[in-house]
Design a protein around this motif. Sequence first.
Motif, PDB file in Angstrom:
ATOM      1  N   GLU A   1      10.580  49.098  44.764  1.00  0.00           N
ATOM      2  CA  GLU A   1      11.320  48.924  43.513  1.00  0.00           C
ATOM      3  C   GLU A   1      12.263  50.116  43.278  1.00  0.00           C
ATOM      4  OE1 GLU A   1       8.503  48.404  40.389  1.00  0.00           O
ATOM      5  OE2 GLU A   1       8.047  46.317  40.924  1.00  0.00           O
ATOM      6  N   ILE A   2      13.502  49.796  42.897  1.00  0.00           N
ATOM      7  CA  ILE A   2      14.494  50.821  42.581  1.00  0.00           C
ATOM      8  C   ILE A   2      14.855  50.678  41.110  1.00  0.00           C
ATOM      9  CG2 ILE A   2      16.773  51.775  43.102  1.00  0.00           C
ATOM     10  CD1 ILE A   2      14.792  51.974  45.414  1.00  0.00           C
ATOM     11  N   TRP A   3      14.441  51.651  40.314  1.00  0.00           N
ATOM     12  CA  TRP A   3      14.757  51.677  38.884  1.00  0.00           C
ATOM     13  C   TRP A   3      15.937  52.610  38.656  1.00  0.00           C
ATOM     14  CZ3 TRP A   3      12.039  48.772  35.243  1.00  0.00           C
ATOM     15  CH2 TRP A   3      10.912  48.120  35.721  1.00  0.00           C
TER      16      TRP A   3
ATOM     17  N   ARG B   1      29.156  53.789  48.756  1.00  0.00           N
ATOM     18  CA  ARG B   1      28.400  53.830  50.009  1.00  0.00           C
ATOM     19  C   ARG B   1      26.994  54.362  49.774  1.00  0.00           C
ATOM     20  NH1 ARG B   1      32.128  56.197  52.758  1.00  0.00           N
ATOM     21  NH2 ARG B   1      31.340  58.301  53.010  1.00  0.00           N
ATOM     22  N   GLU B   2      26.896  55.456  49.023  1.00  0.00           N
ATOM     23  CA  GLU B   2      25.578  56.025  48.740  1.00  0.00           C
ATOM     24  C   GLU B   2      24.780  55.137  47.787  1.00  0.00           C
ATOM     25  OE1 GLU B   2      24.338  58.434  50.318  1.00  0.00           O
ATOM     26  OE2 GLU B   2      26.127  59.197  51.327  1.00  0.00           O
ATOM     27  N   LEU B   3      25.472  54.507  46.830  1.00  0.00           N
ATOM     28  CA  LEU B   3      24.798  53.600  45.906  1.00  0.00           C
ATOM     29  C   LEU B   3      24.123  52.463  46.663  1.00  0.00           C
ATOM     30  CD1 LEU B   3      24.301  52.433  43.013  1.00  0.00           C
ATOM     31  CD2 LEU B   3      26.540  51.340  43.206  1.00  0.00           C
ATOM     32  N   VAL B   4      24.833  51.859  47.608  1.00  0.00           N
ATOM     33  CA  VAL B   4      24.272  50.766  48.396  1.00  0.00           C
ATOM     34  C   VAL B   4      23.101  51.252  49.238  1.00  0.00           C
ATOM     35  CG1 VAL B   4      24.780  49.196  50.307  1.00  0.00           C
ATOM     36  CG2 VAL B   4      26.373  49.406  48.389  1.00  0.00           C
ATOM     37  N   GLU B   5      23.220  52.456  49.797  1.00  0.00           N
ATOM     38  CA  GLU B   5      22.124  53.002  50.603  1.00  0.00           C
ATOM     39  C   GLU B   5      20.849  53.115  49.770  1.00  0.00           C
ATOM     40  OE1 GLU B   5      21.819  53.870  53.764  1.00  0.00           O
ATOM     41  OE2 GLU B   5      23.860  53.374  54.390  1.00  0.00           O
ATOM     42  N   VAL B   6      20.963  53.590  48.545  1.00  0.00           N
ATOM     43  CA  VAL B   6      19.780  53.739  47.694  1.00  0.00           C
ATOM     44  C   VAL B   6      19.228  52.366  47.312  1.00  0.00           C
ATOM     45  CG1 VAL B   6      18.892  54.663  45.530  1.00  0.00           C
ATOM     46  CG2 VAL B   6      20.603  55.945  46.823  1.00  0.00           C
TER      47      VAL B   6
ATOM     48  N   LEU C   1      15.162  47.707  36.116  1.00  0.00           N
ATOM     49  CA  LEU C   1      14.949  47.497  37.543  1.00  0.00           C
ATOM     50  C   LEU C   1      16.224  46.938  38.162  1.00  0.00           C
ATOM     51  CD1 LEU C   1      12.780  47.486  39.850  1.00  0.00           C
ATOM     52  CD2 LEU C   1      12.472  45.037  39.304  1.00  0.00           C
ATOM     53  N   LEU C   2      16.681  47.541  39.254  1.00  0.00           N
ATOM     54  CA  LEU C   2      17.922  47.115  39.902  1.00  0.00           C
ATOM     55  C   LEU C   2      17.690  46.449  41.252  1.00  0.00           C
ATOM     56  CD1 LEU C   2      20.169  50.220  39.146  1.00  0.00           C
ATOM     57  CD2 LEU C   2      19.978  48.089  37.855  1.00  0.00           C
ATOM     58  N   ALA C   3      16.589  46.753  41.914  1.00  0.00           N
ATOM     59  CA  ALA C   3      16.287  46.140  43.208  1.00  0.00           C
ATOM     60  C   ALA C   3      14.787  46.220  43.439  1.00  0.00           C
ATOM     61  CB  ALA C   3      17.050  46.831  44.341  1.00  0.00           C
ATOM     62  N   ALA C   4      14.264  45.268  44.228  1.00  0.00           N
ATOM     63  CA  ALA C   4      12.821  45.247  44.537  1.00  0.00           C
ATOM     64  C   ALA C   4      12.639  44.620  45.910  1.00  0.00           C
ATOM     65  CB  ALA C   4      12.049  44.481  43.467  1.00  0.00           C
TER      66      ALA C   4
ATOM     67  N   THR D   1      29.820  45.164  50.595  1.00  0.00           N
ATOM     68  CA  THR D   1      28.539  45.848  50.782  1.00  0.00           C
ATOM     69  C   THR D   1      27.688  45.811  49.513  1.00  0.00           C
ATOM     70  OG1 THR D   1      29.572  47.980  50.232  1.00  0.00           O
ATOM     71  CG2 THR D   1      29.451  47.390  52.550  1.00  0.00           C
ATOM     72  N   LEU D   2      28.313  45.933  48.348  1.00  0.00           N
ATOM     73  CA  LEU D   2      27.532  45.886  47.119  1.00  0.00           C
ATOM     74  C   LEU D   2      27.016  44.474  46.854  1.00  0.00           C
ATOM     75  CD1 LEU D   2      26.423  47.295  44.628  1.00  0.00           C
ATOM     76  CD2 LEU D   2      28.607  46.854  43.475  1.00  0.00           C
ATOM     77  N   GLU D   3      27.828  43.465  47.126  1.00  0.00           N
ATOM     78  CA  GLU D   3      27.358  42.090  46.944  1.00  0.00           C
ATOM     79  C   GLU D   3      26.134  41.824  47.812  1.00  0.00           C
ATOM     80  OE1 GLU D   3      29.054  37.489  47.242  1.00  0.00           O
ATOM     81  OE2 GLU D   3      30.030  39.114  48.365  1.00  0.00           O
ATOM     82  N   ASP D   4      26.204  42.223  49.068  1.00  0.00           N
ATOM     83  CA  ASP D   4      25.064  42.005  49.966  1.00  0.00           C
ATOM     84  C   ASP D   4      23.836  42.754  49.468  1.00  0.00           C
ATOM     85  OD1 ASP D   4      26.715  40.464  51.506  1.00  0.00           O
ATOM     86  OD2 ASP D   4      27.107  42.015  53.011  1.00  0.00           O
ATOM     87  N   ALA D   5      24.026  43.999  49.011  1.00  0.00           N
ATOM     88  CA  ALA D   5      22.889  44.796  48.557  1.00  0.00           C
ATOM     89  C   ALA D   5      22.231  44.180  47.318  1.00  0.00           C
ATOM     90  CB  ALA D   5      23.351  46.222  48.258  1.00  0.00           C
TER      91      ALA D   5
END
Length: 898
Positions: free
Chosen positions: A205-207, A194-199, A248-251, A44-48
């Motif tokens: 953008e997720i900082w 699980r919650e980390l992947v949800e966020v 920045l971790l995700a966008a 799940t983390l790899e996909d996220a």
Amino acid sequence: MSRFDPRGRANRALIVGVSEYDHTAPAPYGVTGQLPAVRHNRTTLEDALYRGGVFGAGEVTVLPSPSQHDFTGALRRAVSEAEGLLLLYFAGHAVVNTSGGELHLQMRTARVLAGELPGAVSFAQVLSEICVAENRAEKVLVILDCCYAGHAAGIWHRFPDPEGNKEKVLLLMSVQPNRCILGGDADIATPFTRELVEVLDEDGEIWLSELYPTLKQRMDEAGYRAEEDDPQIPQALAPPWDPDADVLLAARPVPSPAPVSSPESAPVLSPASVPAPVPVLSPASAPVPPAHPVAVPDPSPPRAPVPAPQTPDPPPGPRRPRRSRLLAGAADSVRAVTDRLGRTLLTFLLALLATGAGGYGIFALIGDAGTCAPSRELRVLTDPDLEATLQAAADAYFASAVNTTDDGCRRGGVTVYSAGASAVVTALSKQTDAWQQPFDDDNPQRDIGPQPDVWIPATGADVGRVTAAQQNRVFARLEPDTEPFAYSPVVLAVPQDLARTLGKPTGRSLSELIDALEAAPGAAEVHRPDPGFADSALLATVGLYGDGDDVRGAERLLTRPERPEPSAVKLLCSLPDDDAVDDRGAALVPEFLLRSGVDCHPATRVPRTAAYPDDVPGMEPTFVRVRWDHGDRDANARDDEANRFRTWLTGAEGRAVLGEQGFRSATGERALLDAESAPDGLTDTVRPPESADSSVLDDTLEQYGNAHEAGRVLFLLDSSGSMSGLWDGPSGGPGILKRTLPGLGGEDEYGVRALHGIESRTHTDLLPFGSHPRKDGERALDTAKVRDAEADPPTALLDALAFMRERGADDERPQLIVYLTDGEDDTRLTGDKLEQVVERAGTAGVPVAMVTLNSGACDSGRPGTLIAEASRGRCLDAGDDLVPALHDEVARVGTGEE
């Protein structure tokens, strides 16, 4: 500097998820169980991360259940390749060491042995791999989803960071310090991941500065619990709300709003085309994962997840103890589940288990139809050398009849953990408030372990040390027993081939025994553990120092490694690493370890005989009940459990276990409790010295600390004309001394004298005596020149001995004189002058390293040999591995480079 957007850079993510372990309980030394939930963490983390748009193709590496070697290799590759963001994620088992100061991430081959954690990687080692000069990443984010994850913050603060890369490392941790998390459900990822992947999967953008508080809030609202029913609270370090630390971790793209259409244009769906609703478990209603998940084959077709029985674990401590009572605890838990879930659901659960466990296992887990409440866990803190013995006692007690009700339930359990004796004394006397409410740099929960219910020190004198040093704010009250419950003398364990030269093993002081050992043929060595960590070593040091008039001289009786082993257990395990050391090495250790402490290493040991010094107090473990302010919620129940364990430990069953471990009676002639199976080399009965005195222990520890503080070294460099051919280059006179300077630190004092002249002046100061940076010492040696003059060794040595004796008159700091020469002027070291130097060397209290650049200077009867032996120094010549040997001599006195 603004927050960091790594898009477009060479980023790397290393996802390490250890779901399968080679060694698991109840197998000896195994970790607590498999972690099937971690498989979902990896995927799940790899996909996220790929969906987030920061990491591109080929920039995410997944390591499923790697070995220690595979992990470090993959981490080094990721560090070398990352130029933007380096993300390291770990999920799996983790433990902290005995002292509680270090976090160890357990890889696939991990085991838990006494004093060792093979197959694990310390978090300090992880930081060492990351904070290298070659690391070009702008930011490093380490995410830990494991027990004790919060300990990583303290290690980050203490990390020395020689390359200055620590500040780029950010930490995101799944739980607060000193807490264990539950193992997760086999069908879904662990709560934190699980919650980390949800966020991370949210749009936009997720900082990191936004992710951490969101993650913390979601976990709080979901009500996730760690062990002991504590809330699981994620932690962060290098505050993500600091703009300089943000990354920045995700966008993910924000979807545009759908166009508004009229009712007439809306499509009409037939009943068959309407998707069926999919039930979704909210975080709050998700099943709580078990503490020790059991790998169960997935049924086919897939079924709804069933809550698994939970096995209570011990309170968190510096190192998770070996739990031989896993199945018994599981039985209690299954009976408890019966009450909560009812027989129907339990039958279904057991049917699933039967596919892998078989009918007999089911019967063993169920037992009778009664129900058992989870057993109360008694926290027992002890000395490092006593931990294995008390763990054996705790295991036997757990299975005993006195700990079993008529319904077959266990009344209670005992968690045994240990920490350095002096650290425990300090914590109980001066840090009990911080033990209840840790401060940033004052945290006994992190450094020692949980607040103990019972403390079993190696000697009752430790209780006096605590009460004598207690300050006003004391939140723990000690209630010691009036007498110890066992006894073990501290002995000089001598290889049997050397022991024959000692004669009678009793009736002499420790210093007399060591002198007799040194007089024996061969090069005998005497080893002692760290007196600041293990009480057995401190008790031995009491006898070694005697009246304390010559602490420095007493220390010279021992073989001094650069770093002593922390405990007697570790010392006995390390001696066989070198056969030559094992053959000639005597060890100051508790007698009982000659029987019970030798199973921690596969090597074959040299048999040892015990010599019993009559001035070394013995180990007298004492039962001490510890009561904490505001800890009275279940005080009566804990009193019952503590009293039951004390009664059993001091009764027939407990004494039988102590006898098997090699202990003696605490009274009378101190006979062995199990004399029939005692190994050869022990004396049947011993006359014990006086018990340890608390003030003497404190004074001895202070003297030991002084004797190992910053040192003093005086270098004497022969600068006479005959040295001209042995002067230049790294192997010349000045070059050799320069190569010893790394053994000296900023607080050490040293000076360099050039020896030349045979009349009124016999030397010139190249570097005045004092504290100097290394570059000043090198510069002084670079300016040294050969003089067209002869040297006067006896006068120079007498002056140096008098100078150093005066410097060390008021303290116990270590000292050394290094005399480096070609030996050409040794013709003056003869007759009365040689006798005078040898006599002064024997009384000045300063060891002399006599170093000669020609061969044969250290043969028997030569001046260098006589002076070195009289001063308890060392003679080196061209026949030795001279440079590293001299460096070691200096390093033993100095504190080394910082």
